[in-house]
Design a protein around this motif. Structure first.
Motif, PDB file in Angstrom:
ATOM      1  N   UNK A 163     -59.698  -2.956  32.215  1.00  0.00           N
ATOM      2  CA  UNK A 163     -59.764  -2.343  33.549  1.00  0.00           C
ATOM      3  C   UNK A 163     -61.194  -2.349  34.069  1.00  0.00           C
ATOM      4  N   UNK A 164     -62.144  -2.140  33.191  1.00  0.00           N
ATOM      5  CA  UNK A 164     -63.556  -2.116  33.593  1.00  0.00           C
ATOM      6  C   UNK A 164     -64.009  -3.492  34.087  1.00  0.00           C
ATOM      7  N   UNK A 165     -63.475  -4.547  33.485  1.00  0.00           N
ATOM      8  CA  UNK A 165     -63.879  -5.904  33.843  1.00  0.00           C
ATOM      9  C   UNK A 165     -63.178  -6.452  35.089  1.00  0.00           C
ATOM     10  N   UNK A 197     -56.217   1.970  23.733  1.00  0.00           N
ATOM     11  CA  UNK A 197     -57.033   2.618  24.768  1.00  0.00           C
ATOM     12  C   UNK A 197     -58.313   1.830  25.034  1.00  0.00           C
ATOM     13  N   UNK A 198     -58.987   1.403  23.983  1.00  0.00           N
ATOM     14  CA  UNK A 198     -60.244   0.659  24.165  1.00  0.00           C
ATOM     15  C   UNK A 198     -60.005  -0.685  24.841  1.00  0.00           C
ATOM     16  N   UNK A 199     -58.945  -1.384  24.456  1.00  0.00           N
ATOM     17  CA  UNK A 199     -58.634  -2.658  25.097  1.00  0.00           C
ATOM     18  C   UNK A 199     -58.297  -2.469  26.575  1.00  0.00           C
ATOM     19  N   UNK A 252     -57.401  -8.681  28.027  1.00  0.00           N
ATOM     20  CA  UNK A 252     -57.617  -7.418  27.318  1.00  0.00           C
ATOM     21  C   UNK A 252     -56.528  -6.397  27.658  1.00  0.00           C
ATOM     22  N   UNK A 253     -56.140  -6.362  28.926  1.00  0.00           N
ATOM     23  CA  UNK A 253     -55.068  -5.444  29.341  1.00  0.00           C
ATOM     24  C   UNK A 253     -53.747  -5.851  28.684  1.00  0.00           C
ATOM     25  N   UNK A 254     -53.484  -7.137  28.634  1.00  0.00           N
ATOM     26  CA  UNK A 254     -52.269  -7.616  27.972  1.00  0.00           C
ATOM     27  C   UNK A 254     -52.285  -7.251  26.486  1.00  0.00           C
TER      28      UNK A 254
END
Length: 127
Positions: free
Chosen positions: A116-118, A109-111, A7-9
């Motif tokens: 980061x949350x995970x 931003x959402x991704x 997701x960060x990528x």
């Protein structure tokens, strides 16, 4: 953890490509219009400067986020840095409304926030 980094990528890729599109849109669209409209050169220069600064922050921040996500104990830092596109999206909505750039920055931003949350909390053993 793999999903978090994916997701960060993806968020970083969206940010990076959005920044490149922003540069292209300024060069081929906005900057020539400012010249043709006879906008004061000082004002036109200020618009170009801010435009390119916004582009640069996307180009530079995106790879840094991927790099930082590879380290351990970076969850809090990534969540903090993901606030940059969140604030950008809020300001875009407040001053410009819905437009393609808003959607690109919001998706990024959402991704980034989801990734980061995970990530595991500091001190949590990685499986």
């Amino acid at each position: 953890m793999k999903l978090a980094r994916l997701l960060i990528l993806l968020g970083s890729i969206v940010m990076f490509l959005g920044a490149l599109l922003h540069i292209l849109g300024g060069s081929r669209g906005v900057f020539p219009v400012l010249v043709r409209a006879g906008v004061d050169p000082l004002v036109a220069g200020a618009v170009k400067c801010v435009w390119l600064v916004v582009s640069a922050h996307g180009v530079l921040l995106a790879p840094a986020l991927v790099w930082i996500s590879r380290g351990q104990g970076t969850r809090a830092l990534l969540r903090y840095l993901a606030l940059i596109p969140v604030v950008d999206a809020v300001l875009m909505y407040c001053f410009v409304g819905f437009f393609p750039g808003f959607y690109i920055v919001s998706a990024s931003a959402l991704l980034l926030l989801a990734g980061a949350w995970l990530l595991p909390r500091e001190g949590t053993p990685v499986a």
